[in-house]
Every structure is written in structure tokens, then in C-alpha cells.
Design an enzyme around this catalytic site. Structure first.
Site, PDB file in Angstrom:
ATOM      1  N   HIS A   1       0.900  -1.116  -0.108  1.00  0.00           N
ATOM      2  CA  HIS A   1       0.120   0.065  -0.084  1.00  0.00           C
ATOM      3  C   HIS A   1       0.835   1.298  -0.072  1.00  0.00           C
ATOM      4  O   HIS A   1       1.094   2.078   0.963  1.00  0.00           O
ATOM      5  CB  HIS A   1      -0.950  -0.028   1.162  1.00  0.00           C
ATOM      6  CG  HIS A   1      -1.995  -1.002   0.968  1.00  0.00           C
ATOM      7  ND1 HIS A   1      -2.536  -1.499  -0.130  1.00  0.00           N
ATOM      8  CD2 HIS A   1      -2.519  -1.888   2.015  1.00  0.00           C
ATOM      9  CE1 HIS A   1      -3.480  -2.428   0.141  1.00  0.00           C
ATOM     10  NE2 HIS A   1      -3.398  -2.701   1.521  1.00  0.00           N
TER      11      HIS A   1
ATOM     12  N   CYS B   1       5.409 -12.525   1.295  1.00  0.00           N
ATOM     13  CA  CYS B   1       6.476 -12.244   2.328  1.00  0.00           C
ATOM     14  C   CYS B   1       6.414 -13.449   3.056  1.00  0.00           C
ATOM     15  O   CYS B   1       5.559 -14.153   3.477  1.00  0.00           O
ATOM     16  CB  CYS B   1       5.987 -11.003   3.082  1.00  0.00           C
ATOM     17  SG  CYS B   1       7.196 -10.745   4.627  1.00  0.00           S
TER      18      CYS B   1
ATOM     19  N   HIS C   1      -8.996  -6.461   4.810  1.00  0.00           N
ATOM     20  CA  HIS C   1      -7.613  -6.146   3.985  1.00  0.00           C
ATOM     21  C   HIS C   1      -7.116  -7.446   3.495  1.00  0.00           C
ATOM     22  O   HIS C   1      -7.468  -8.709   4.027  1.00  0.00           O
ATOM     23  CB  HIS C   1      -6.505  -5.862   5.288  1.00  0.00           C
ATOM     24  CG  HIS C   1      -5.365  -5.365   4.777  1.00  0.00           C
ATOM     25  ND1 HIS C   1      -4.069  -6.356   4.382  1.00  0.00           N
ATOM     26  CD2 HIS C   1      -4.884  -4.235   4.547  1.00  0.00           C
ATOM     27  CE1 HIS C   1      -3.336  -5.619   4.173  1.00  0.00           C
ATOM     28  NE2 HIS C   1      -3.555  -4.319   4.043  1.00  0.00           N
TER      29      HIS C   1
ATOM     30  N   GLU D   1      -4.286  -8.967   3.305  1.00  0.00           N
ATOM     31  CA  GLU D   1      -3.379 -10.070   4.268  1.00  0.00           C
ATOM     32  C   GLU D   1      -4.283 -10.569   5.105  1.00  0.00           C
ATOM     33  O   GLU D   1      -4.004 -12.090   5.283  1.00  0.00           O
ATOM     34  CB  GLU D   1      -2.303  -9.262   4.794  1.00  0.00           C
ATOM     35  CG  GLU D   1      -1.294 -10.064   5.716  1.00  0.00           C
ATOM     36  CD  GLU D   1      -0.203  -9.359   6.023  1.00  0.00           C
ATOM     37  OE1 GLU D   1       0.392  -9.854   7.084  1.00  0.00           O
ATOM     38  OE2 GLU D   1       0.245  -8.127   5.589  1.00  0.00           O
TER      39      GLU D   1
END
Length: 222
Positions: A85, A147, A175, A177
Site C-alpha cells: 500500500h 512475504c 484487508h 493479508e
């Protein structure tokens, strides 16, 4: 047979180093670092946080996106949501010809334009199991920049689900993630998770676990 899934880079760091430096290098930042993270100009003192900049996972994701453009110069490239972001970073990727897919109603990505010859980059946040399966079904080339720290969290919540525990996930339920992490729980038929936003919600859950109470109040909150 063409390889269609990549997670470990293409070995093109030397080829992209110049462009990365041009896009993100700052002489001011380097000067601050060389002067003990502080710079005095007349009566003013400028200070730089010692942990300034991208974390390792973001560095890797951005580098991998640049490598992907170099590896597939003539292919259409798509990115599932924003790689991170950061408007500056995402605009740089758009300028490189990477199309960033946005959520469509009701919270689903539209993959209808993607063909088997296209290349799709998955962001540092990761993608849900459903999105991964949908993309694999298309047969396109997938470049996974998820990640490593995110992957470690996935392993933890998956182990909770496997052992019959409810995973408590701290984050915003909408969100990317959080959605990707929560989806790992659903690998198991009895997998359960709960997303808490802040300390107040965490205390509410802890109080209910320890003392019981009004289940309907908890359900309405979450």
C-alpha cells in the site's frame, strides 16, 4: 513444458539494479545515514528513523516485480491488488505496463481478462486459497511475492485449525493479508478463525473465554 509458478526470483538483480536505484534512491537519505541518521543545517536538525524504508519482504516483492517485467518483456502482466500500500510504488509498476487488478463486487477479483499466456504477480500480502486456485485453473504464469513472515503466520493458523483450535487474527477483516491468512484455516472442514481489530475487541474475546457471558453480544460484534 513451461514452468508456471515462481517463488524464488529470476536471478536478474544486476539487470534491474539501475532502474531500482533511479526509482527509489535518495541522496538526502544516504547523507542522513552517513551522518549518524541526523543532519544539522543552521538552526535545524533533521533526523531519520534507523528502521527507515521497506522491510525485507517488501524489498523482495518490489524487486521480484521488476524482475518479472524484465523476464517477460512481451507478456501481459497483471498484479492481484496493490503489491504494497504505497501509491508511489504502485504507480511505478503501472508505468512499467503492469495492470493492477482491483476488487470487484462483492470483494472478488475479476480474472476474466487473464489468458494462459499472461503473467500474474501475487502481492507481498499473499492471496486467498480461492484466488490461488482460480489462477491456477487459468494456467497462467504465477509469480508469488508473498512475504516470508506472512507465510510463517499462515503456517501457524493452519496448525491451529488442524489441531482443532480457533485462530485469533489481529487485523482489518477486509484487508488482503487478513483475508489470505484467514483462508488458510479453511483447509480443514472444522477450521475456525476470528478477526479482532483492536485491544478492546481482544479484551472482549478474552473476557468471554475466561468468564463466559452473552454469546449474542459477541456474535453481533464480530
Amino acid at each position: 513444458m513451461e514452468q508456471t509458478y515462481f517463488r524464488k526470483g529470476f536471478g536478474l538483480k544486476n539487470e534491474i539494479s539501475g532502474q531500482l536505484s533511479a526509482d527509489y534512491h535518495s541522496a538526502v537519505v544516504e547523507t542522513l545515514k552517513q551522518n549518524g541518521y541526523a543532519l544539522r543545517v543552521g538552526p535545524l536538525t533533521f533526523r531519520l528513523a534507523r528502521e527507515f524504508g521497506f522491510c525485507y519482504g517488501v524489498d523482495r516483492a518490489v524487486e521480484y516485480a521488476y524482475e518479472t517485467r524484465t523476464k517477460f518483456p512481451d507478456r501481459r502482466l497483471y498484479l492481484v491488488g496493490e503489491i504494497i500500500h504505497n501509491p508511489h510504488v504502485n504507480e511505478k509498476l503501472r508505468m512499467m505496463g503492469i495492470t493492477i487488478l482491483a476488487y470487484q463486487t462483492p470483494g472478488e477479483f475479476d480474472y476474466s481478462a487473464i489468458a494462459p499466456d499472461d503473467v500474474v504477480i501475487m502481492p507481498a500480502f499473499g492471496v486467498t486459497i480461492r484466488d490461488f486456485e482460480r489462477l491456477r485453473a487459468i494456467g497462467c504464469v504465477l509469480v508469488d511475492t508473498t512475504c516470508g513472515s506472512v507465510l510463517n503466520v499462515w503456517k501457524r493458523v493452519e496448525s491451529y485449525a488442524r489441531d482443532g483450535y480457533t485462530a485469533i487474527i489481529h487485523g482489518k477483516h477486509y484487508h488482503e493479508e487478513t483475508k489470505a491468512t484467514a483462508s488458510q484455516v479453511m483447509k480443514y472442514p472444522q477450521g475456525r478463525y476470528l478477526v479482532v481489530l483492536d485491544m478492546a475487541e481482544a479484551r472482549m474475546i478474552c473476557d468471554f473465554i475466561e468468564h463466559g457471558g452473552d454469546l449474542s453480544a459477541v456474535q453481533s460484534q464480530f
